[in-house]
Design a protein around this motif. Structure first.
Motif, PDB file in Angstrom:
ATOM      1  N   LEU A 199      30.013 130.697  55.082  1.00 54.00           N
ATOM      2  CA  LEU A 199      30.294 131.851  54.236  1.00 54.00           C
ATOM      3  C   LEU A 199      31.148 131.447  53.038  1.00 54.00           C
ATOM      4  O   LEU A 199      30.958 131.952  51.922  1.00 54.00           O
ATOM      5  CB  LEU A 199      30.996 132.932  55.048  1.00 54.00           C
ATOM      6  N   LEU A 200      32.075 130.537  53.243  1.00 49.85           N
ATOM      7  CA  LEU A 200      32.882 130.029  52.135  1.00 49.85           C
ATOM      8  C   LEU A 200      32.020 129.284  51.115  1.00 49.85           C
ATOM      9  O   LEU A 200      32.356 129.210  49.933  1.00 49.85           O
ATOM     10  CB  LEU A 200      33.979 129.109  52.671  1.00 49.85           C
ATOM     11  N   ASN A 201      30.909 128.739  51.582  1.00 52.94           N
ATOM     12  CA  ASN A 201      29.970 128.049  50.693  1.00 52.94           C
ATOM     13  C   ASN A 201      28.934 128.989  50.091  1.00 52.94           C
ATOM     14  O   ASN A 201      27.999 128.551  49.411  1.00 52.94           O
ATOM     15  CB  ASN A 201      29.256 126.925  51.448  1.00 52.94           C
ATOM     16  N   GLY A 202      29.090 130.280  50.365  1.00 54.59           N
ATOM     17  CA  GLY A 202      28.203 131.267  49.764  1.00 54.59           C
ATOM     18  C   GLY A 202      26.969 131.603  50.581  1.00 54.59           C
ATOM     19  O   GLY A 202      26.072 132.285  50.089  1.00 54.59           O
ATOM     20  N   LYS A 203      26.914 131.163  51.847  1.00 51.11           N
ATOM     21  CA  LYS A 203      25.739 131.426  52.680  1.00 51.11           C
ATOM     22  C   LYS A 203      26.127 132.231  53.913  1.00 51.11           C
ATOM     23  O   LYS A 203      26.993 131.824  54.683  1.00 51.11           O
ATOM     24  CB  LYS A 203      25.092 130.100  53.113  1.00 51.11           C
ATOM     25  N   ASP A 204      25.479 133.374  54.087  1.00 51.07           N
ATOM     26  CA  ASP A 204      25.730 134.226  55.253  1.00 51.07           C
ATOM     27  C   ASP A 204      24.668 133.929  56.314  1.00 51.07           C
ATOM     28  O   ASP A 204      23.536 134.393  56.222  1.00 51.07           O
ATOM     29  CB  ASP A 204      25.686 135.696  54.853  1.00 51.07           C
ATOM     30  N   ILE A 205      25.036 133.161  57.337  1.00 53.92           N
ATOM     31  CA  ILE A 205      24.062 132.776  58.355  1.00 53.92           C
ATOM     32  C   ILE A 205      23.716 133.936  59.290  1.00 53.92           C
ATOM     33  O   ILE A 205      22.814 133.811  60.113  1.00 53.92           O
ATOM     34  CB  ILE A 205      24.552 131.566  59.182  1.00 53.92           C
ATOM     35  N   GLY A 206      24.426 135.043  59.145  1.00 54.77           N
ATOM     36  CA  GLY A 206      24.143 136.198  59.995  1.00 54.77           C
ATOM     37  C   GLY A 206      23.231 137.224  59.360  1.00 54.77           C
ATOM     38  O   GLY A 206      22.962 138.264  59.962  1.00 54.77           O
ATOM     39  N   ALA A 207      22.730 136.944  58.152  1.00 56.05           N
ATOM     40  CA  ALA A 207      21.895 137.928  57.452  1.00 56.05           C
ATOM     41  C   ALA A 207      20.629 138.254  58.249  1.00 56.05           C
ATOM     42  O   ALA A 207      20.230 139.417  58.355  1.00 56.05           O
ATOM     43  CB  ALA A 207      21.530 137.409  56.061  1.00 56.05           C
ATOM     44  N   GLY A 208      20.003 137.242  58.814  1.00 60.58           N
ATOM     45  CA  GLY A 208      18.799 137.472  59.617  1.00 60.58           C
ATOM     46  C   GLY A 208      19.099 138.280  60.858  1.00 60.58           C
ATOM     47  O   GLY A 208      18.299 139.125  61.277  1.00 60.58           O
ATOM     48  N   PHE A 209      20.262 138.041  61.451  1.00 63.60           N
ATOM     49  CA  PHE A 209      20.658 138.788  62.653  1.00 63.60           C
ATOM     50  C   PHE A 209      20.902 140.255  62.307  1.00 63.60           C
ATOM     51  O   PHE A 209      20.605 141.141  63.116  1.00 63.60           O
ATOM     52  CB  PHE A 209      21.911 138.160  63.257  1.00 63.60           C
ATOM     53  N   THR A 210      21.423 140.507  61.114  1.00 64.88           N
ATOM     54  CA  THR A 210      21.610 141.894  60.666  1.00 64.88           C
ATOM     55  C   THR A 210      20.273 142.624  60.609  1.00 64.88           C
ATOM     56  O   THR A 210      20.144 143.757  61.088  1.00 64.88           O
ATOM     57  CB  THR A 210      22.273 141.927  59.275  1.00 64.88           C
ATOM     58  N   ARG A 211      19.279 141.968  60.014  1.00 68.00           N
ATOM     59  CA  ARG A 211      17.944 142.591  59.927  1.00 68.00           C
ATOM     60  C   ARG A 211      17.357 142.819  61.312  1.00 68.00           C
ATOM     61  O   ARG A 211      16.696 143.842  61.561  1.00 68.00           O
ATOM     62  CB  ARG A 211      17.020 141.720  59.085  1.00 68.00           C
ATOM     63  N   PHE A 212      17.586 141.877  62.220  1.00 70.02           N
ATOM     64  CA  PHE A 212      17.084 142.014  63.590  1.00 70.02           C
ATOM     65  C   PHE A 212      17.729 143.218  64.284  1.00 70.02           C
ATOM     66  O   PHE A 212      17.042 144.014  64.932  1.00 70.02           O
ATOM     67  CB  PHE A 212      17.370 140.732  64.372  1.00 70.02           C
ATOM     68  N   ARG A 213      19.034 143.352  64.133  1.00 72.74           N
ATOM     69  CA  ARG A 213      19.732 144.483  64.756  1.00 72.74           C
ATOM     70  C   ARG A 213      19.254 145.808  64.177  1.00 72.74           C
ATOM     71  O   ARG A 213      19.096 146.795  64.908  1.00 72.74           O
ATOM     72  CB  ARG A 213      21.246 144.349  64.566  1.00 72.74           C
ATOM     73  N   GLU A 214      19.027 145.842  62.864  1.00 73.28           N
ATOM     74  CA  GLU A 214      18.551 147.075  62.243  1.00 73.28           C
ATOM     75  C   GLU A 214      17.157 147.445  62.726  1.00 73.28           C
ATOM     76  O   GLU A 214      16.850 148.620  62.920  1.00 73.28           O
ATOM     77  CB  GLU A 214      18.568 146.919  60.718  1.00 73.28           C
ATOM     78  N   ALA A 215      16.327 146.424  62.946  1.00 76.68           N
ATOM     79  CA  ALA A 215      14.973 146.683  63.464  1.00 76.68           C
ATOM     80  C   ALA A 215      15.034 147.237  64.883  1.00 76.68           C
ATOM     81  O   ALA A 215      14.286 148.161  65.229  1.00 76.68           O
ATOM     82  CB  ALA A 215      14.151 145.398  63.424  1.00 76.68           C
ATOM     83  N   ILE A 216      15.931 146.691  65.694  1.00 76.77           N
ATOM     84  CA  ILE A 216      16.100 147.192  67.063  1.00 76.77           C
ATOM     85  C   ILE A 216      16.620 148.625  67.038  1.00 76.77           C
ATOM     86  O   ILE A 216      16.159 149.481  67.798  1.00 76.77           O
ATOM     87  CB  ILE A 216      17.072 146.291  67.860  1.00 76.77           C
ATOM     88  N   ALA A 217      17.576 148.895  66.154  1.00 73.33           N
ATOM     89  CA  ALA A 217      18.148 150.240  66.059  1.00 73.33           C
ATOM     90  C   ALA A 217      17.093 151.267  65.668  1.00 73.33           C
ATOM     91  O   ALA A 217      17.122 152.414  66.130  1.00 73.33           O
ATOM     92  CB  ALA A 217      19.292 150.247  65.051  1.00 73.33           C
ATOM     93  N   GLN A 218      16.149 150.860  64.826  1.00 70.46           N
ATOM     94  CA  GLN A 218      15.092 151.776  64.394  1.00 70.46           C
ATOM     95  C   GLN A 218      14.210 152.213  65.560  1.00 70.46           C
ATOM     96  O   GLN A 218      13.664 153.320  65.560  1.00 70.46           O
ATOM     97  CB  GLN A 218      14.230 151.117  63.308  1.00 70.46           C
ATOM     98  N   LEU A 219      14.061 151.346  66.562  1.00 64.93           N
ATOM     99  CA  LEU A 219      13.233 151.677  67.722  1.00 64.93           C
ATOM    100  C   LEU A 219      13.822 152.827  68.531  1.00 64.93           C
ATOM    101  O   LEU A 219      13.099 153.585  69.177  1.00 64.93           O
ATOM    102  CB  LEU A 219      13.077 150.443  68.630  1.00 64.93           C
ATOM    103  N   PHE A 220      15.149 152.955  68.497  1.00 69.68           N
ATOM    104  CA  PHE A 220      15.818 153.988  69.286  1.00 69.68           C
ATOM    105  C   PHE A 220      16.247 155.177  68.434  1.00 69.68           C
ATOM    106  O   PHE A 220      16.858 156.105  68.946  1.00 69.68           O
ATOM    107  CB  PHE A 220      17.057 153.390  69.986  1.00 69.68           C
ATOM    108  N   LYS A 221      15.930 155.115  67.147  1.00 69.57           N
ATOM    109  CA  LYS A 221      16.300 156.209  66.263  1.00 69.57           C
ATOM    110  C   LYS A 221      15.282 157.330  66.389  1.00 69.57           C
ATOM    111  O   LYS A 221      14.082 157.091  66.302  1.00 69.57           O
ATOM    112  CB  LYS A 221      16.355 155.704  64.816  1.00 69.57           C
ATOM    113  N   PRO A 222      15.743 158.568  66.652  1.00 69.99           N
ATOM    114  CA  PRO A 222      14.782 159.678  66.772  1.00 69.99           C
ATOM    115  C   PRO A 222      14.005 159.872  65.489  1.00 69.99           C
ATOM    116  O   PRO A 222      14.566 159.820  64.393  1.00 69.99           O
ATOM    117  CB  PRO A 222      15.676 160.891  67.069  1.00 69.99           C
ATOM    118  N   ARG A 223      12.717 160.072  65.659  1.00 66.79           N
ATOM    119  CA  ARG A 223      11.866 160.256  64.496  1.00 66.79           C
ATOM    120  C   ARG A 223      12.051 161.642  63.897  1.00 66.79           C
ATOM    121  O   ARG A 223      12.123 162.638  64.597  1.00 66.79           O
ATOM    122  CB  ARG A 223      10.394 160.064  64.876  1.00 66.79           C
ATOM    123  N   GLU A 224      12.117 161.669  62.589  1.00 64.89           N
ATOM    124  CA  GLU A 224      12.250 162.946  61.905  1.00 64.89           C
ATOM    125  C   GLU A 224      10.913 163.676  61.892  1.00 64.89           C
ATOM    126  O   GLU A 224       9.867 163.076  61.667  1.00 64.89           O
ATOM    127  CB  GLU A 224      12.727 162.724  60.469  1.00 64.89           C
TER     128      GLU A 224
END
Length: 287
Positions: free
Chosen positions: A202-227
């Motif tokens: 991160l100090l070098n300007g690279k966030d190695i957790g960015a892919g994990f963020t997208r993965f978590r958001e995709a999982i969260a969408q599965l449990f999000k009630p559909r409008e």
């Protein structure tokens, strides 16, 4: 009323405090189920050391972190999570905290699994991994590596954070040959490695957790009630082109009438041509 109050209080907590609350609640429920029902389902959430067992419950690579062996185990983990969380969240947002914490949990679990299937002295040990220590250690070492020269108060002394990080890593390394919790110590080191690498990248300007963020958001969408989609309405678009054209014709017509009337005022009616007379006649009848 009580439920609303609890929900409100929970919503006010920061993400580290919410994790503490969830861990404490699970610890209480697990203890009550064992004491009152005579059995616990927690073994389905512990991380087994055998790969075949793990493949049968892959969720345990994360869920093991929500279970603890005793009061002392959860107390020290949650105390450390509280203080490291406060420092971390003064620097970064909730998403990055979750990345460091749960990636630490996952890497710690992988180190545990590999160790108990590679090192000869551990191959025949019957054990499972539980506890939030790998995630907590990841957050701690992340802070120590991100701002190593920042001083913190430890009892009566100010100590640089990198000293704190080195101390905790050395404690785990030293206790591996002599302590009984070898799997836990190895998981701590896995979490520490993740925290260090994450901070330095991160100090070098690279966030190695960015892919994990997208993965978590995709999982969260599965449990999000559909409008519920609103019923479609037929929209009739008003044709304004004709209106614009009519306005233009009306304006041109009035302009021509004004021009003819002006000519009459200057030169008289007889000065008009037959076409102008006919146009004025028709205009008078339409009006």
């Amino acid at each position: 009323m009580a439920n609303g109050g609890l929900q409100y209080q929970f919503a006010r907590l920061n993400i580290a405090e919410k994790l503490i609350a969830i861990n404490v609640l699970i610890f209480i429920l697990d203890g009550l189920s064992t004491a009152l029902l005579g059995h616990s389902v927690s073994q389905w959430f512990h991380l087994p050391k055998d790969f075949l067992e793990f493949f049968g419950q892959p969720w345990s690579l994360v869920t093991y972190s929500f279970f603890h062996a005793g009061l002392g185990h959860i107390f020290w983990n949650m105390l450390m999570l509280y203080f490291t969380g406060r420092i971390f969240l003064n620097l970064f947002d909730n998403q990055r905290f979750l990345n460091v914490y749960f990636l630490g949990v996952i890497i710690g679990g992988i180190v545990f699994l590999l160790s108990y299937n590679v090192f000869p002295t551990l191959l025949h040990t019957n054990t499972a991994l539980i506890g939030a220590s790998a995630g907590v250690t990841a957050v701690l070492i992340f802070i120590c590596a991100y701002m190593p020269n920042q001083e913190v108060r430890v009892i009566f002394f100010n100590v640089k954070l990198w000293y704190v990080g080195v101390f905790f890593v050395l404690v785990d390394l030293i206790q591996i040959p002599y302590g009984g919790n070898v799997g836990g110590r190895l998981a701590h080191l896995g979490g520490a490695l993740l925290g260090y690498v994450y901070a330095r990248q991160l100090l070098n300007g690279k966030d190695i957790g960015a892919g994990f963020t997208r993965f978590r958001e995709a999982i969260a969408q599965l449990f999000k009630p559909r409008e519920k989609k609103a019923p479609m309405k037929t929209v009739y678009k008003k044709d304004t082109s004709g209106k614009r054209s009519g306005d233009y014709d009306k304006l041109a017509r009035q302009k021509k009438i004004d021009s003819i009337l002006d000519k009459i005022s200057k030169s008289g009616y007889e000065s008009l041509s037959k076409e102008e007379k006919d146009f004025l006649f028709k205009a008078g009848k339409e009006d």
